[in-house]
Design a protein around this motif. Sequence first.
Motif, PDB file in Angstrom:
ATOM      1  N   LYS A   1       0.998  -1.173   0.016  1.00  0.00           N
ATOM      2  CA  LYS A   1      -0.056   0.009  -0.072  1.00  0.00           C
ATOM      3  C   LYS A   1       0.663   1.089  -0.178  1.00  0.00           C
ATOM      4  N   THR A   2       0.448   2.040  -0.724  1.00  0.00           N
ATOM      5  CA  THR A   2       1.327   3.315  -1.098  1.00  0.00           C
ATOM      6  C   THR A   2       0.560   4.691  -0.715  1.00  0.00           C
ATOM      7  N   GLU A   3       1.077   5.714  -0.528  1.00  0.00           N
ATOM      8  CA  GLU A   3       0.414   7.036  -0.244  1.00  0.00           C
ATOM      9  C   GLU A   3      -0.128   7.780  -1.341  1.00  0.00           C
ATOM     10  N   SER A   4       0.352   7.285  -2.411  1.00  0.00           N
ATOM     11  CA  SER A   4       0.177   8.357  -3.725  1.00  0.00           C
ATOM     12  C   SER A   4       0.693   7.644  -4.732  1.00  0.00           C
ATOM     13  N   TRP A   5       0.372   8.354  -6.104  1.00  0.00           N
ATOM     14  CA  TRP A   5       1.055   7.694  -7.201  1.00  0.00           C
ATOM     15  C   TRP A   5       2.387   7.776  -7.162  1.00  0.00           C
ATOM     16  N   LYS A   6       3.100   8.651  -6.561  1.00  0.00           N
ATOM     17  CA  LYS A   6       4.535   8.982  -6.626  1.00  0.00           C
ATOM     18  C   LYS A   6       4.899   7.789  -5.686  1.00  0.00           C
ATOM     19  N   GLY A   7       4.402   7.335  -4.559  1.00  0.00           N
ATOM     20  CA  GLY A   7       4.858   6.164  -3.857  1.00  0.00           C
ATOM     21  C   GLY A   7       4.759   4.966  -4.685  1.00  0.00           C
ATOM     22  N   THR A   8       3.387   4.938  -5.308  1.00  0.00           N
ATOM     23  CA  THR A   8       3.389   3.535  -6.371  1.00  0.00           C
ATOM     24  C   THR A   8       4.402   3.574  -7.297  1.00  0.00           C
ATOM     25  N   LEU A   9       4.791   4.354  -7.764  1.00  0.00           N
ATOM     26  CA  LEU A   9       5.805   4.522  -9.252  1.00  0.00           C
ATOM     27  C   LEU A   9       7.266   4.225  -8.410  1.00  0.00           C
ATOM     28  N   MET A  10       7.482   4.807  -7.163  1.00  0.00           N
ATOM     29  CA  MET A  10       8.788   4.334  -6.448  1.00  0.00           C
ATOM     30  C   MET A  10       8.745   2.917  -6.356  1.00  0.00           C
TER      31      MET A  10
END
Length: 132
Positions: A36-45
Amino acid sequence: MSQSEHVYSDDEIRARLAGPLEHWYLEDGWLRRKYKTESWKGTLMVVATIGHLAEAAWHHPDLTVSYAFVIVKLKTHTAKGITDKDFALARKIEEVVQWQPGREGGPLEGTPSDDQRFRYIKYDAPKDASQS
């Protein structure tokens, strides 16, 4: 694959998922993990990290990517099942994606978790940890 690889049974897989791989699970013949990520930025990372590790290992997972999560699916296609390759890559992915340097007490402080501007992943607590 020059020699046949050991394909683990469902019971063997479940036994090996204890400890460092406790957030991974077996479903439909795949080792799976949802980050689980906090946002699209986290998902891409997370996706970029998994991509690098998989390419370096020459063992490539299937990924499901959404705004606030990444699902990783591992299976050794040539062996038609779960092998040591899958467990090794799962451990490396887990080690890197869940790394929290601030908890190690070294010089690296880690990403601030108290400021939403900087948070990018929702770290998992150990499954046996008491809930608050």
